[in-house]
Motif scaffolding. Structure first.
Motif, mmCIF file in Angstrom:
data_model
loop_
_atom_site.group_PDB
_atom_site.id
_atom_site.type_symbol
_atom_site.label_atom_id
_atom_site.label_comp_id
_atom_site.label_asym_id
_atom_site.label_seq_id
_atom_site.Cartn_x
_atom_site.Cartn_y
_atom_site.Cartn_z
ATOM 1 N N VAL A 103 -22.734 -115.464 -23.701
ATOM 2 C CA VAL A 103 -24.227 -114.874 -24.112
ATOM 3 C C VAL A 103 -24.664 -114.513 -22.448
ATOM 4 O O VAL A 103 -24.710 -115.071 -21.531
ATOM 5 C CB VAL A 103 -25.361 -116.085 -25.013
ATOM 6 C CG1 VAL A 103 -26.810 -115.412 -24.689
ATOM 7 C CG2 VAL A 103 -24.679 -116.135 -26.101
ATOM 8 N N LEU A 104 -25.245 -113.347 -22.742
ATOM 9 C CA LEU A 104 -25.741 -112.554 -21.177
ATOM 10 C C LEU A 104 -27.743 -112.699 -21.132
ATOM 11 O O LEU A 104 -27.133 -112.943 -20.548
ATOM 12 C CB LEU A 104 -25.424 -111.303 -21.262
ATOM 13 C CG LEU A 104 -23.724 -110.873 -21.634
ATOM 14 C CD1 LEU A 104 -23.555 -109.244 -21.304
ATOM 15 C CD2 LEU A 104 -22.786 -110.812 -20.243
ATOM 16 N N SER A 105 -28.188 -112.539 -22.152
ATOM 17 C CA SER A 105 -29.520 -112.734 -22.895
ATOM 18 C C SER A 105 -29.812 -112.924 -24.315
ATOM 19 O O SER A 105 -29.333 -112.813 -25.117
ATOM 20 C CB SER A 105 -30.372 -111.795 -21.719
ATOM 21 O OG SER A 105 -30.023 -110.119 -22.444
ATOM 22 N N ARG A 106 -30.837 -113.409 -24.247
ATOM 23 C CA ARG A 106 -31.210 -113.950 -25.891
ATOM 24 C C ARG A 106 -33.521 -113.258 -25.052
ATOM 25 O O ARG A 106 -34.065 -113.356 -24.696
ATOM 26 C CB ARG A 106 -31.274 -115.619 -25.887
ATOM 27 C CG ARG A 106 -29.933 -116.007 -26.259
ATOM 28 C CD ARG A 106 -30.562 -117.112 -26.372
ATOM 29 N NE ARG A 106 -28.831 -118.011 -26.131
ATOM 30 C CZ ARG A 106 -28.416 -118.443 -27.388
ATOM 31 N NH1 ARG A 106 -29.122 -118.025 -28.297
ATOM 32 N NH2 ARG A 106 -26.895 -118.918 -27.313
ATOM 33 N N HIS A 107 -33.836 -112.364 -26.518
ATOM 34 C CA HIS A 107 -34.650 -112.387 -26.151
ATOM 35 C C HIS A 107 -35.457 -112.446 -27.875
ATOM 36 O O HIS A 107 -35.451 -111.947 -28.619
ATOM 37 C CB HIS A 107 -35.296 -110.763 -26.131
ATOM 38 C CG HIS A 107 -34.072 -110.261 -24.426
ATOM 39 N ND1 HIS A 107 -34.866 -110.775 -23.697
ATOM 40 C CD2 HIS A 107 -32.940 -110.255 -24.244
ATOM 41 C CE1 HIS A 107 -34.194 -110.215 -22.764
ATOM 42 N NE2 HIS A 107 -33.143 -109.645 -23.448
ATOM 43 N N SER A 108 -36.577 -112.978 -27.774
ATOM 44 C CA SER A 108 -37.809 -113.299 -29.218
ATOM 45 C C SER A 108 -37.890 -112.195 -29.396
ATOM 46 O O SER A 108 -38.263 -111.173 -28.762
ATOM 47 C CB SER A 108 -38.526 -114.716 -29.230
ATOM 48 O OG SER A 108 -38.012 -115.815 -28.786
ATOM 49 N N THR A 109 -38.165 -111.682 -30.943
ATOM 50 C CA THR A 109 -38.611 -110.707 -31.388
ATOM 51 C C THR A 109 -39.274 -110.620 -32.378
ATOM 52 O O THR A 109 -39.573 -112.172 -33.035
ATOM 53 C CB THR A 109 -37.547 -109.853 -31.476
ATOM 54 O OG1 THR A 109 -36.754 -109.980 -33.010
ATOM 55 C CG2 THR A 109 -37.340 -108.966 -30.358
ATOM 56 N N SER A 110 -40.254 -110.010 -33.486
ATOM 57 C CA SER A 110 -40.879 -110.357 -34.475
ATOM 58 C C SER A 110 -39.893 -109.866 -35.616
ATOM 59 O O SER A 110 -39.876 -111.142 -37.159
ATOM 60 C CB SER A 110 -42.141 -109.273 -34.845
ATOM 61 O OG SER A 110 -41.435 -108.143 -35.091
ATOM 62 N N GLY A 152 -36.645 -111.955 -35.233
ATOM 63 C CA GLY A 152 -35.768 -113.192 -34.999
ATOM 64 C C GLY A 152 -35.399 -112.989 -33.348
ATOM 65 O O GLY A 152 -36.474 -112.122 -32.666
ATOM 66 N N GLU A 153 -34.112 -113.797 -33.153
ATOM 67 C CA GLU A 153 -33.761 -113.245 -31.543
ATOM 68 C C GLU A 153 -32.575 -112.222 -31.773
ATOM 69 O O GLU A 153 -32.173 -111.641 -31.909
ATOM 70 C CB GLU A 153 -32.883 -114.247 -31.260
ATOM 71 C CG GLU A 153 -33.114 -114.957 -30.445
ATOM 72 C CD GLU A 153 -32.180 -116.217 -29.760
ATOM 73 O OE1 GLU A 153 -32.587 -117.126 -28.923
ATOM 74 O OE2 GLU A 153 -31.315 -116.589 -30.942
ATOM 75 N N ILE A 154 -33.092 -111.316 -30.711
ATOM 76 C CA ILE A 154 -31.734 -110.330 -30.216
ATOM 77 C C ILE A 154 -31.139 -111.541 -29.291
ATOM 78 O O ILE A 154 -31.405 -111.920 -28.254
ATOM 79 C CB ILE A 154 -32.686 -109.116 -29.192
ATOM 80 C CG1 ILE A 154 -33.568 -108.216 -30.417
ATOM 81 C CG2 ILE A 154 -31.210 -108.515 -29.103
ATOM 82 C CD1 ILE A 154 -33.050 -107.476 -31.840
ATOM 83 N N VAL A 155 -29.518 -111.022 -29.505
ATOM 84 C CA VAL A 155 -28.545 -111.781 -28.535
ATOM 85 C C VAL A 155 -27.747 -110.670 -28.334
ATOM 86 O O VAL A 155 -26.468 -109.988 -28.498
ATOM 87 C CB VAL A 155 -27.974 -112.963 -29.610
ATOM 88 C CG1 VAL A 155 -27.145 -113.579 -28.161
ATOM 89 C CG2 VAL A 155 -28.813 -113.908 -29.454
ATOM 90 N N TYR A 156 -27.629 -110.496 -26.278
ATOM 91 C CA TYR A 156 -26.579 -109.418 -25.856
ATOM 92 C C TYR A 156 -25.299 -110.835 -25.839
ATOM 93 O O TYR A 156 -25.776 -111.918 -24.657
ATOM 94 C CB TYR A 156 -27.223 -108.556 -24.958
ATOM 95 C CG TYR A 156 -28.529 -107.807 -24.775
ATOM 96 C CD1 TYR A 156 -27.613 -106.785 -25.463
ATOM 97 C CD2 TYR A 156 -29.590 -108.335 -25.245
ATOM 98 C CE1 TYR A 156 -29.224 -105.830 -25.925
ATOM 99 C CE2 TYR A 156 -30.857 -107.283 -25.751
ATOM 100 C CZ TYR A 156 -29.758 -105.829 -25.652
ATOM 101 O OH TYR A 156 -31.182 -105.226 -26.026
#
Length: 53
Positions: free
Chosen positions: A3-10, A12-16
């Protein structure tokens, strides 16, 4: 897979992520209470190609 990064959005969660072959992917893990939980692959790059000598 790393996992390079995680970001919360409306939505759900975006995971690179980066797989062992070097390919980078973008995944959406919806923020729902559905069972079983699922994720959607939004994009997946090609395998990394070694640079010439």
């Amino acid at each position: 897979m790393t996992v390079l990064s995680r970001h919360s959005t409306s939505q759900g969660e975006i995971v690179y992520t980066r797989c062992l072959c070097g390919s980078v992917g973008v995944r959406l893990r919806p923020g729902t209470t559905q069972r079983p939980p699922h994720e959607v692959v939004l994009a997946q790059g090609p395998s990394a190609v070694p640079l010439p000598d």
